[in-house]
Design a protein around this motif. Structure first.
Motif, short mmCIF file in Angstrom:
data_model
loop_
_atom_site.label_atom_id
_atom_site.label_comp_id
_atom_site.label_asym_id
_atom_site.label_seq_id
_atom_site.Cartn_x
_atom_site.Cartn_y
_atom_site.Cartn_z
N ALA A 135 0.83 -1.21 0.00
CA ALA A 135 0.00 0.00 0.00
C ALA A 135 0.86 1.26 0.00
N MET A 136 1.90 1.27 0.81
CA MET A 136 2.72 2.47 0.92
C MET A 136 3.62 2.69 -0.29
N ASN A 137 3.71 1.71 -1.18
CA ASN A 137 4.41 1.89 -2.44
C ASN A 137 3.45 2.26 -3.57
N ASP A 138 2.17 2.34 -3.28
CA ASP A 138 1.16 2.72 -4.26
C ASP A 138 1.12 4.25 -4.33
N PRO A 139 1.33 4.84 -5.51
CA PRO A 139 1.33 6.31 -5.63
C PRO A 139 0.05 6.96 -5.10
N ALA A 140 -1.08 6.27 -5.18
CA ALA A 140 -2.33 6.84 -4.68
C ALA A 140 -2.35 6.93 -3.16
N VAL A 141 -1.43 6.22 -2.49
CA VAL A 141 -1.31 6.30 -1.03
C VAL A 141 -0.15 7.20 -0.65
N TRP A 142 1.05 6.96 -1.22
CA TRP A 142 2.21 7.72 -0.76
C TRP A 142 2.21 9.17 -1.22
N ARG A 143 1.68 9.46 -2.37
CA ARG A 143 1.69 10.87 -2.80
C ARG A 143 0.84 11.76 -1.89
N PRO A 144 -0.44 11.41 -1.63
CA PRO A 144 -1.23 12.27 -0.73
C PRO A 144 -0.68 12.32 0.69
N SER A 145 0.00 11.25 1.13
CA SER A 145 0.55 11.27 2.49
C SER A 145 1.90 11.97 2.53
N LEU A 146 2.40 12.37 1.36
CA LEU A 146 3.67 13.10 1.21
C LEU A 146 4.87 12.28 1.66
N SER A 147 4.75 10.97 1.61
CA SER A 147 5.84 10.06 1.93
C SER A 147 6.44 9.61 0.60
N ILE A 148 7.57 10.18 0.22
CA ILE A 148 8.04 10.02 -1.15
C ILE A 148 9.07 8.92 -1.37
N LYS A 149 9.42 8.18 -0.33
CA LYS A 149 10.44 7.14 -0.49
C LYS A 149 9.79 5.78 -0.69
N PRO A 150 10.38 4.96 -1.58
CA PRO A 150 9.86 3.60 -1.72
C PRO A 150 10.21 2.79 -0.47
N MET A 151 9.41 1.78 -0.21
CA MET A 151 9.61 0.96 0.99
C MET A 151 9.96 -0.47 0.56
N ASN A 152 11.21 -0.87 0.83
CA ASN A 152 11.60 -2.25 0.58
C ASN A 152 11.41 -3.06 1.87
N THR B 278 -3.46 27.48 8.23
CA THR B 278 -2.85 27.13 6.94
C THR B 278 -1.39 27.50 6.97
N GLN B 279 -0.56 26.55 6.58
CA GLN B 279 0.85 26.85 6.32
C GLN B 279 0.96 26.97 4.81
N ARG B 280 1.16 28.18 4.35
CA ARG B 280 1.16 28.44 2.91
C ARG B 280 2.34 27.77 2.22
N GLU B 281 2.01 27.06 1.13
CA GLU B 281 2.99 26.40 0.27
C GLU B 281 4.01 25.58 1.07
N ALA B 282 3.53 24.84 2.06
CA ALA B 282 4.42 24.04 2.91
C ALA B 282 4.49 22.58 2.48
N ALA B 283 3.70 22.19 1.47
CA ALA B 283 3.70 20.81 1.01
C ALA B 283 4.04 20.76 -0.48
N TRP B 284 4.89 19.84 -0.86
CA TRP B 284 5.26 19.62 -2.26
C TRP B 284 4.51 18.39 -2.73
N TYR B 285 3.65 18.54 -3.73
CA TYR B 285 2.83 17.44 -4.21
C TYR B 285 2.69 17.52 -5.72
N ARG B 286 3.14 16.47 -6.39
CA ARG B 286 3.00 16.33 -7.84
C ARG B 286 3.56 17.54 -8.60
N GLY B 287 4.73 18.00 -8.19
CA GLY B 287 5.42 19.05 -8.93
C GLY B 287 5.01 20.47 -8.60
#
Length: 184
Positions: free
Chosen positions: A28-45, A156-165
């Motif tokens: 699940a945590m390697n699925d882009p639909a889960v890790w992108r919204p959670s802002l966890s950008i590293k793959p999990m081995n 709100t923390q303005r522009e504090a999250a990087w998501y999809r570029g």
């Protein structure tokens, strides 16, 4: 099969995460639909999954549960020390709510049921005074879920999250026990 039931919702059960569940969590945590919204950008081995189990999912002060529907794991929900650390968390009687549901089970109410049950547990069983959550402004589903449970947008923390570029705002939502309604 997931472990024993810890909390029971209307459509889901919340169960402690066991080592045997890590294959599901890792997938699940390697699925882009889960890790992108959670802002966890590293793959999990496998090694990182074992470390995640030991250092995050089994910490004494936090509650991490597998969200299951008919004994099938569909997601994760947690109640963790707030961003202010363990001493401040205990003194303020607050915690942070987080959750995810795998894409094939999203939109079925499982996230709302799991999060609502965890909030009830926070207020009635743990005697917390406050629960917070921190979705990105791009995560409309999570924002709608929180608002349906009575959470208020507190900041709100303005522009504090990087998501999809792109940079997005990071939002703070909160719910006080005095505002919470047990009947949903």
């Amino acid at each position: 099969m997931p472990g024993p039931v810890f909390l029971e919702g209307e459509t889901v059960t919340l169960r402690p995460i066991e080592r045997d569940d890590m294959e599901f969590v890792q997938r699940a945590m390697n699925d882009p639909a889960v890790w992108r919204p959670s802002l966890s950008i590293k793959p999990m081995n496998d090694e990182l999954a074992a470390e995640f189990f030991e250092e995050v999912l089994t910490t004494e002060g936090d509650v991490h549960c597998l969200v299951c529907h008919d004994d099938e794991p569909v997601g994760h929900v947690s109640l963790s020390e707030s961003r202010y650390g363990p001493t401040e968390t205990a003194r303020a009687r607050s915690a942070e709510l987080a959750y995810w549901i795998v894409p094939e089970h999203q939109g079925l109410g499982y996230g709302s049921d799991a999060a609502g049950r965890m909030v009830e547990y926070a207020f009635t069983d743990r005697n917390l005074r406050r629960v917070s959550a921190y979705p990105g402004s791009f995560n409309e589903g999570s924002i709608a879920l929180l608002e349906s449970l009575g959470f208020e947008h507190e900041g709100t923390q303005r522009e504090a999250a990087w998501y999809r570029g792109e940079y997005h705002d990071a939002l703070c939502y909160g719910l006080l026990r005095s505002e919470w309604r047990a009947d949903g």
